[in-house]
Design an enzyme around this catalytic site. Sequence first.
Site, PDB file in Angstrom:
ATOM      1  N   GLY A  62       0.842  -1.194   0.000  1.00  0.00           N
ATOM      2  CA  GLY A  62       0.000   0.000   0.000  1.00  0.00           C
ATOM      3  C   GLY A  62       0.871   1.235   0.000  1.00  0.00           C
ATOM      4  CD  GLU A  78       2.515  -8.407  -5.497  1.00  0.00           C
ATOM      5  OE1 GLU A  78       3.237  -9.170  -4.844  1.00  0.00           O
ATOM      6  OE2 GLU A  78       2.310  -7.216  -5.177  1.00  0.00           O
ATOM      7  CE  LYS A  84     -12.862 -10.910 -20.660  1.00  0.00           C
ATOM      8  NZ  LYS A  84     -14.116 -10.157 -20.796  1.00  0.00           N
ATOM      9  CB  VAL A  93     -15.510 -14.412 -23.515  1.00  0.00           C
ATOM     10  CG1 VAL A  93     -14.893 -13.296 -22.722  1.00  0.00           C
ATOM     11  CG2 VAL A  93     -15.216 -15.742 -22.857  1.00  0.00           C
ATOM     12  CG  ASP A  94     -17.128 -11.392 -19.525  1.00  0.00           C
ATOM     13  OD1 ASP A  94     -16.190 -12.192 -19.681  1.00  0.00           O
ATOM     14  OD2 ASP A  94     -16.965 -10.181 -19.308  1.00  0.00           O
ATOM     15  CB  CYS A 123       5.305  -4.235   0.167  1.00  0.00           C
ATOM     16  SG  CYS A 123       6.047  -2.624  -0.101  1.00  0.00           S
ATOM     17  CE1 TYR A 124       1.190   1.159   5.222  1.00  0.00           C
ATOM     18  CE2 TYR A 124      -0.439  -0.581   5.506  1.00  0.00           C
ATOM     19  CZ  TYR A 124       0.026   0.687   5.815  1.00  0.00           C
ATOM     20  OH  TYR A 124      -0.673   1.474   6.703  1.00  0.00           O
ATOM     21  CG  HIS A 169       5.574  -5.747  -4.681  1.00  0.00           C
ATOM     22  ND1 HIS A 169       4.299  -5.555  -4.211  1.00  0.00           N
ATOM     23  CD2 HIS A 169       6.297  -4.681  -4.257  1.00  0.00           C
ATOM     24  CE1 HIS A 169       4.233  -4.412  -3.553  1.00  0.00           C
ATOM     25  NE2 HIS A 169       5.441  -3.867  -3.563  1.00  0.00           N
TER      26      HIS A 169
END
Length: 520
Positions: A60, A177, A376, A233-234, A87-88, A175
Amino acid sequence: MESPGLEDRPVLVFDYGSQYVKLIARRVRERHAFARVVRHDLSAKRARELNPLAIILSGGPSSVYEEGAPQCDPGLFDLGVPVLGVCYGMQLACRALGGTVQSSPAREYGRADCHILDSKEPLFHEVPESTTVWMSHGDQVKEAGSEFIPLATTATCSVAAVKHRTRPIYGLQFHPEVAHTPYGTLILGNFLDRICGSPKSWTMSAFLERSIQDVRRQVGENDRVVCGLSGGVDSAVAAGVIAKAIGPRLVCVFVDNGLLRAGERDSVAEAFGKHSDAELRVVDASGRFLKELNGVSDPQEKRIRIGHTFVDVFRDEAKSIPNAKYLAQGTLYPDVIESGGDKDGPAATIKHHHNVGGLPAELGFELIEPLRDLFKDEVRRLGLELGLPDSIVWRHPFPGPGLAVRCLGPVSHDRLEILRQADAIFLDEIRRAGLERQIAQAFAVLLPVSSVGVMGDGRTYENAVALRAVETDDFMTADWSRIPHELLARASTRIINSVKGINRVVYDVTSKPPGTIEWE
Ligand code: XMP
């Protein structure tokens, strides 16, 4: 939102405002654990009720020691549930348990060489002792405190990772991710599999089975479900799930608004007819839409008129379906998070635009949203699981207002037809070059200008068309695609030679920001 299944104990991702919160959740799910984004101040009591497999505290932009900075309920650390602070989040955990956090001597942003201190540590199983990580922080943990053991260092950050001496609490200053941390997904996977004992039960086949049961439970025996298909697609995947659950009691409505791409109506009808036994109603309302748009140039006005007309057409059609009690929508998890639609989730953020396909509550239907837990990429995998064809599963997004917002200036049947032909040629070239998946969205835009040209021996004064192709993961930011010049050359030649009314083709080299993906 309730937990999708007892076996899918959620990984609660606490949101401290990082731009990467959703990315953390996606990475967790890639490792087959069900991640759910929750507000930063969710109480330990509520967290316990959700029976989490793990807790991840996100990064954050704030400083943990500043007045008013978002904090976590310290009770989270007493739940006995494994915690990973990123991190934060790491700074919060260390500070809550006796460590100190301070501003870094220099803001650290970008790649750093990280040295792992204990190669036997399960969190770093199979991670090289010296590895690249991505840093993005102004503060760092100065002293981990007596309760934590440092696990990694970088040149400028002496405490780059920690582990609690007695409890399953971990922290990473970097990070894991982001793709720039090459072993990041492995580290997250180690946390889930080796520390949390994840049963890896989050798979699209299990999800599909449960969704089918859920739909059968929700929809009464004599009730019918209406689903508006957009061609995207959704809505196709949402319809696919419901069709598997209740078959012909699903009625799909596809509104041809006259603003579709070439062949779109037929391809939806064909794909849908082949893959489900639900009823498909194609409503040709193109005349009605074009009449509403007559003489309108303003983009927002176009959107408003198209939106209203869509609701009117849909309402008329739905009235003629007996026992229609439910409306299916292809709402996705990012929309649920952003609209504040989950009571444990973060507060709503501003939505950028509304989807014309979104139907107002006064239509009186109960909603069924089988995709509201999915990202998605998961929707596409679910589509494949359902056996939908690639042409639907990998279809580029197409805005609800369709070609109307790509036909700059007034919209008319003739101008739409010119645009449709140019667009089809460009998409065909992209498909032939095998670039359809790399490019997130590609299309032609008919400009409201004419320019001089020379064709054969004659001077021309005709329309210009712009081609646009972008690459992006989330459509919030995007880069223009560096497609090969030869492809552009072929598209340009074919368009000018075969589309009557166009004598100039340009390629759009604007990223987002500062541009938007669409021109209107
Ligand atoms: P922008 O142009 O805002 O587009 O960068 C981001 C994504 O949203 C799509 N888009 C829309 N979709 N109704 C929609 O359903 C709209 O009014 C609309 N406007 C833009 C756009 O195609 C891109 O994928």
